[in-house]
Design a protein around this motif. Structure first.
Motif, PDB file in Angstrom:
ATOM      1  N   UNK A 184       0.857  -1.181   0.000  1.00  0.00           N
ATOM      2  CA  UNK A 184       0.000   0.000   0.000  1.00  0.00           C
ATOM      3  C   UNK A 184       0.898   1.237   0.000  1.00  0.00           C
ATOM      4  N   UNK A 185       0.584   2.176  -0.871  1.00  0.00           N
ATOM      5  CA  UNK A 185       1.322   3.437  -0.944  1.00  0.00           C
ATOM      6  C   UNK A 185       0.331   4.525  -0.580  1.00  0.00           C
ATOM      7  N   UNK A 186       0.575   5.203   0.538  1.00  0.00           N
ATOM      8  CA  UNK A 186      -0.346   6.230   1.007  1.00  0.00           C
ATOM      9  C   UNK A 186       0.041   7.564   0.393  1.00  0.00           C
ATOM     10  N   UNK A 187      -0.926   8.213  -0.222  1.00  0.00           N
ATOM     11  CA  UNK A 187      -0.726   9.520  -0.822  1.00  0.00           C
ATOM     12  C   UNK A 187      -0.468  10.549   0.263  1.00  0.00           C
ATOM     13  N   UNK A 188       0.343  11.553  -0.049  1.00  0.00           N
ATOM     14  CA  UNK A 188       0.623  12.619   0.906  1.00  0.00           C
ATOM     15  C   UNK A 188      -0.530  13.576   1.080  1.00  0.00           C
ATOM     16  N   UNK A 189      -1.468  13.582   0.158  1.00  0.00           N
ATOM     17  CA  UNK A 189      -2.592  14.495   0.229  1.00  0.00           C
ATOM     18  C   UNK A 189      -3.865  13.706   0.464  1.00  0.00           C
ATOM     19  N   UNK A 190      -4.459  13.878   1.621  1.00  0.00           N
ATOM     20  CA  UNK A 190      -5.735  13.244   1.911  1.00  0.00           C
ATOM     21  C   UNK A 190      -5.650  11.801   2.346  1.00  0.00           C
ATOM     22  N   UNK A 191      -4.474  11.209   2.380  1.00  0.00           N
ATOM     23  CA  UNK A 191      -4.323   9.846   2.867  1.00  0.00           C
ATOM     24  C   UNK A 191      -4.865   8.765   1.954  1.00  0.00           C
ATOM     25  N   UNK A 192      -5.136   9.077   0.686  1.00  0.00           N
ATOM     26  CA  UNK A 192      -5.606   8.085  -0.264  1.00  0.00           C
ATOM     27  C   UNK A 192      -4.556   6.998  -0.422  1.00  0.00           C
ATOM     28  N   UNK A 193      -4.936   5.740  -0.286  1.00  0.00           N
ATOM     29  CA  UNK A 193      -4.001   4.619  -0.434  1.00  0.00           C
ATOM     30  C   UNK A 193      -4.137   4.009  -1.814  1.00  0.00           C
ATOM     31  N   UNK A 194      -3.017   3.790  -2.451  1.00  0.00           N
ATOM     32  CA  UNK A 194      -2.953   3.107  -3.736  1.00  0.00           C
ATOM     33  C   UNK A 194      -2.167   1.825  -3.537  1.00  0.00           C
ATOM     34  N   UNK A 200       9.178   5.231 -16.861  1.00  0.00           N
ATOM     35  CA  UNK A 200       9.019   5.269 -15.408  1.00  0.00           C
ATOM     36  C   UNK A 200       8.650   6.697 -15.048  1.00  0.00           C
ATOM     37  N   UNK A 201       7.536   6.876 -14.383  1.00  0.00           N
ATOM     38  CA  UNK A 201       7.078   8.203 -13.981  1.00  0.00           C
ATOM     39  C   UNK A 201       7.263   8.358 -12.472  1.00  0.00           C
ATOM     40  N   UNK A 202       8.013   9.380 -12.080  1.00  0.00           N
ATOM     41  CA  UNK A 202       8.304   9.646 -10.668  1.00  0.00           C
ATOM     42  C   UNK A 202       7.487  10.854 -10.223  1.00  0.00           C
ATOM     43  N   UNK A 203       6.539  10.647  -9.312  1.00  0.00           N
ATOM     44  CA  UNK A 203       5.746  11.790  -8.823  1.00  0.00           C
ATOM     45  C   UNK A 203       6.527  12.583  -7.794  1.00  0.00           C
ATOM     46  N   UNK A 204       5.986  13.714  -7.423  1.00  0.00           N
ATOM     47  CA  UNK A 204       6.570  14.522  -6.362  1.00  0.00           C
ATOM     48  C   UNK A 204       6.014  14.100  -5.017  1.00  0.00           C
ATOM     49  N   UNK A 205       5.908  15.042  -4.119  1.00  0.00           N
ATOM     50  CA  UNK A 205       5.406  14.752  -2.775  1.00  0.00           C
ATOM     51  C   UNK A 205       4.566  15.926  -2.309  1.00  0.00           C
ATOM     52  N   UNK A 206       3.676  15.635  -1.396  1.00  0.00           N
ATOM     53  CA  UNK A 206       2.880  16.698  -0.783  1.00  0.00           C
ATOM     54  C   UNK A 206       2.412  16.209   0.569  1.00  0.00           C
ATOM     55  N   UNK A 207       1.795  17.085   1.305  1.00  0.00           N
ATOM     56  CA  UNK A 207       1.191  16.684   2.566  1.00  0.00           C
ATOM     57  C   UNK A 207       2.075  16.940   3.766  1.00  0.00           C
TER      58      UNK A 207
END
Length: 197
Positions: A13-23, A37-44
């Motif tokens: 499980x990968x928890x998003x930094x914004x809103x705690x959405x888990x992927x 390969x797409x590398x996202x940033x970070x937030x939260x």
């Protein structure tokens, strides 16, 4: 085109930094596998009290960009930098980044001497890491294609579709999303502008 969410650690499980959405990551990152390969940033927010950045003397609150750098620094303690270096070294792989994703690669020392963009608040940090920071929505540096702030991720996606599958596919997706791309994709080619007196 198939899409898969992966992580350095493998399925999890990968928890998003914004809103705690888990992927759910379904596999480990395979840097030698041809493709993108797409590398996202970070937030939260950062969770641990010792991870809270210094406070802004003007208003006493931590700056949002400092939260992001703390979250990105955590990724440097994983196998991710080694995997991304292998991906950048593989001629059959294109690494794309959105927002702070390029900052993560720069913090890992993987972009020195390359051209890249990021969120406008990270441009000085890119430069400090030896990156030729370009103020553009999308920067194509061959096997590395970077996008500025989070909304430029749409432009990045459409550009990569055009680059990989052609302009007709990219235009069809652009029409489907009702999104009109902004700006020119910056590439290190053509005449350089001359300075004005």
């Amino acid at each position: 085109m198939s899409v898969e969410l992966v992580s350095a650690e493998g399925p999890r499980e990968v928890v998003s930094g914004t809103g705690g959405l888990a992927l759910r990551a379904t596999a480990a990152l395979a840097p030698e596998r041809p493709g993108l390969i797409l590398v996202p940033g970070a937030s939260g927010r950062v969770e641990a009290p010792d991870d809270v950045p210094d406070h802004d003397p003007a208003d006493g609150r931590p700056r949002p960009e400092e939260f992001v750098s703390v979250r990105l620094a955590r990724a440097l303690t994983t196998d991710l930098p080694v995997l991304l270096k292998a991906a950048l070294d593989c001629p059959e792989v294109t690494v794309g980044t959105v927002c702070g994703g390029s900052l993560l690669l720069a913090m890992a020392g993987l972009l020195e001497g390359r051209r890249a963009t990021s969120h406008h608040l990270a441009m000085d940090a890119l430069g400090a890491a030896g990156v030729h920071a370009v103020r553009a929505r999308v920067v194509d540096d061959g096997g590395l294609v970077t996008a500025a702030g989070v909304t430029s991720g749409l432009d990045l996606g459409l550009y990569l579709l055009e680059r990989e599958l052609g302009p007709r596919i990219a235009h069809a997706v652009e029409d489907l999303f009702a999104h009109e791309r902004r700006g020119t994709v910056w590439r290190d080619e053509g005449m350089a502008p001359t300075a004005r007196p």
